[in-house]
Design a protein around this motif. Structure first.
Motif, PDB file in Angstrom:
ATOM      1  N   THR A   1       0.899  -1.260  -0.098  1.00  0.00           N
ATOM      2  CA  THR A   1      -0.105  -0.107   0.044  1.00  0.00           C
ATOM      3  C   THR A   1       0.742   0.911  -0.026  1.00  0.00           C
ATOM      4  N   ALA A   2       1.519   1.675  -1.184  1.00  0.00           N
ATOM      5  CA  ALA A   2       2.281   2.631  -1.414  1.00  0.00           C
ATOM      6  C   ALA A   2       1.905   4.086  -1.313  1.00  0.00           C
ATOM      7  N   ASP A   3       0.636   3.947  -1.593  1.00  0.00           N
ATOM      8  CA  ASP A   3      -0.039   5.497  -1.667  1.00  0.00           C
ATOM      9  C   ASP A   3      -1.481   5.176  -0.789  1.00  0.00           C
ATOM     10  N   LEU A   4      -1.328   5.832   0.253  1.00  0.00           N
ATOM     11  CA  LEU A   4      -2.455   5.824   1.233  1.00  0.00           C
ATOM     12  C   LEU A   4      -3.795   6.552   0.861  1.00  0.00           C
TER      13      LEU A   4
ATOM     14  N   GLY B   1      -9.686  -2.289   0.979  1.00  0.00           N
ATOM     15  CA  GLY B   1      -9.863  -2.833   2.245  1.00  0.00           C
ATOM     16  C   GLY B   1     -11.073  -2.537   2.721  1.00  0.00           C
ATOM     17  N   ARG B   2     -12.344  -2.060   1.902  1.00  0.00           N
ATOM     18  CA  ARG B   2     -13.371  -1.503   2.727  1.00  0.00           C
ATOM     19  C   ARG B   2     -13.335  -0.432   3.923  1.00  0.00           C
ATOM     20  N   GLY B   3     -12.394   0.591   3.411  1.00  0.00           N
ATOM     21  CA  GLY B   3     -12.244   1.738   4.128  1.00  0.00           C
ATOM     22  C   GLY B   3     -11.012   1.832   5.034  1.00  0.00           C
ATOM     23  N   ALA B   4     -10.253   0.664   4.887  1.00  0.00           N
ATOM     24  CA  ALA B   4      -9.111   0.398   6.006  1.00  0.00           C
ATOM     25  C   ALA B   4      -8.023   1.397   6.299  1.00  0.00           C
ATOM     26  N   VAL B   5      -7.803   2.191   5.111  1.00  0.00           N
ATOM     27  CA  VAL B   5      -7.058   3.395   5.359  1.00  0.00           C
ATOM     28  C   VAL B   5      -7.589   4.506   6.365  1.00  0.00           C
ATOM     29  N   ALA B   6      -8.716   4.654   6.131  1.00  0.00           N
ATOM     30  CA  ALA B   6      -9.360   5.601   6.908  1.00  0.00           C
ATOM     31  C   ALA B   6      -9.631   5.154   8.431  1.00  0.00           C
TER      32      ALA B   6
ATOM     33  N   PHE C   1      -7.513   3.077   9.734  1.00  0.00           N
ATOM     34  CA  PHE C   1      -5.953   3.014  10.270  1.00  0.00           C
ATOM     35  C   PHE C   1      -5.619   4.602  10.853  1.00  0.00           C
ATOM     36  N   LEU C   2      -6.059   5.498   9.930  1.00  0.00           N
ATOM     37  CA  LEU C   2      -5.429   6.843  10.325  1.00  0.00           C
ATOM     38  C   LEU C   2      -6.546   7.662  10.985  1.00  0.00           C
ATOM     39  N   GLY C   3      -7.743   7.237  10.975  1.00  0.00           N
ATOM     40  CA  GLY C   3      -8.781   8.196  11.692  1.00  0.00           C
ATOM     41  C   GLY C   3      -9.595   9.161  10.716  1.00  0.00           C
ATOM     42  N   GLY C   4      -9.683   8.706   9.439  1.00  0.00           N
ATOM     43  CA  GLY C   4     -10.280   9.688   8.599  1.00  0.00           C
ATOM     44  C   GLY C   4      -9.714   9.651   7.155  1.00  0.00           C
ATOM     45  N   ASN C   5     -10.138  10.411   6.265  1.00  0.00           N
ATOM     46  CA  ASN C   5      -9.298  10.620   4.928  1.00  0.00           C
ATOM     47  C   ASN C   5      -8.615  11.830   4.825  1.00  0.00           C
ATOM     48  N   ALA C   6      -8.069  11.975   3.680  1.00  0.00           N
ATOM     49  CA  ALA C   6      -6.728  12.970   3.847  1.00  0.00           C
ATOM     50  C   ALA C   6      -7.134  14.293   3.921  1.00  0.00           C
ATOM     51  N   ALA C   7      -8.630  14.665   3.561  1.00  0.00           N
ATOM     52  CA  ALA C   7      -9.095  16.093   3.785  1.00  0.00           C
ATOM     53  C   ALA C   7      -9.466  16.331   5.546  1.00  0.00           C
ATOM     54  N   ALA C   8      -9.769  15.061   6.102  1.00  0.00           N
ATOM     55  CA  ALA C   8     -10.178  15.404   7.548  1.00  0.00           C
ATOM     56  C   ALA C   8      -8.927  15.422   8.328  1.00  0.00           C
ATOM     57  N   VAL C   9      -7.460  14.407   8.064  1.00  0.00           N
ATOM     58  CA  VAL C   9      -6.459  14.354   8.940  1.00  0.00           C
ATOM     59  C   VAL C   9      -5.257  14.505   8.051  1.00  0.00           C
TER      60      VAL C   9
END
Length: 277
Positions: free
Chosen positions: A155-158, A167-172, A174-182
């Motif tokens: 997963t080279a680009d989160l 992964g059914r929203g796995a990145v969000a 993991f990090l607690g939100g999308n790139a706009a939120a966090v």
């Protein structure tokens, strides 16, 4: 069959690693060390047990020690930032711990990081900790003293993976939100924005990967100068299957990191059916 020993790099339950050694380690002398991070989209239901056959086979075939690292995962105390701080603690402590546990049979001047899927993300991140924004969890002032990174379908680009819904929203999660939120968390965790890791970076990715598209690896390799070995018709899990056609490509990629000088490379499309283990 390789031998193994289990180690603890912290007091918490998931701060453990299994170290696998080639059967002839006594005759080989000091061997390289590979710190391996398993995948599973950073979620607690996936642990290091599913990569044990791969870790054992890699230790034997490549003639190295392989430390299969566990870490806290989403749903069991992991996520931001604890998954990353566990990763940092593991790579900082495990080389010396492993060397002591196996009777100084590890060459501490020849260490590499490796990982599959989400574990590939962690391996790339760990090798770029000197590039993290000031104050970020796990940041170091200097590059790690490693030979390089073997990233298997990483997963080279989160941000891109999150946009794809991987992964059914796995990145969000993991990090607690999308790139706009966090955005600060993505800036401190996303290999795609951190730049080239320390040492030689080699990616192996199947062209038939449905979990993470090979285009992600292509973009990462183009941006960082990493070497990308594409395996035609290989899926997401073929790159950690010792019985798959991708296996000789993976072994060759690791050998290029731990046996040769550091360097930068280009994209290679490898027809694994033409190789022999």
């Amino acid at each position: 069959m390789s031998s193994s020993v289990s180690l603890r790099y912290g007091e918490l339950g998931d701060q453990v690693a299994d170290v696998f050694l080639p059967a002839d380690v006594d005759a080989a002398g000091a061997v390289p060390l590979v710190l391996l991070f398993h995948g599973g989209f950073w979620r607690a239901e996936h642990d290091r047990r599913h990569v044990e056959p791969f870790a054992r086979a890699l230790a034997q075939e490549a003639g190295c020690a392989v430390a299969s690292v566990e870490y806290r995962r989403v749903g069991a105390g992991g996520g931001w930032p604890t998954t990353l701080t566990d990763t940092a603690r593991a790579v900082d402590l495990l080389p010396s711990l492993a060397n002591a546990a196996v009777g100084a049979q590890i060459d501490l001047s020849c260490v590499a990081y490796a990982g599959h899927s989400a574990g590939g993300h962690l391996a790339l991140w760990a090798a770029a900790r000197h590039r993290l924004p000031t104050g970020s969890p796990g940041r170091t002032d200097t590059p790690p003293a490693i030979r390089g990174v073997l990233a298997l379908a990483p997963t080279a680009d989160l941000a891109a993976a999150d946009a794809l819904g991987s992964g059914r929203g796995a990145v969000a999660a993991f990090l607690g939100g999308n790139a706009a939120a966090v955005p600060d968390r993505y800036a401190a965790a996303d290999p795609a924005v951190l730049g080239a890791p320390a040492g030689r970076t080699v990616l192996v990715h199947g062209t038939a990967d449905k979990a993470l598209p090979v285009t992600m690896a292509r973009s990462y390799a183009a941006a960082t100068g990493a070497t990308l070995n594409e395996v035609p018709r290989a899926g997401h899990f073929d790159v950690i299957d010792p019985d798959s056609a991708a296996w000789p490509v993976v072994v060759s990629a690791l050998r290029s990191i731990i046996r040769r000088p550091n360097g930068r490379g280009s994209v290679t499309v490898t027809d694994a059916s033409m190789l022999s283990p």
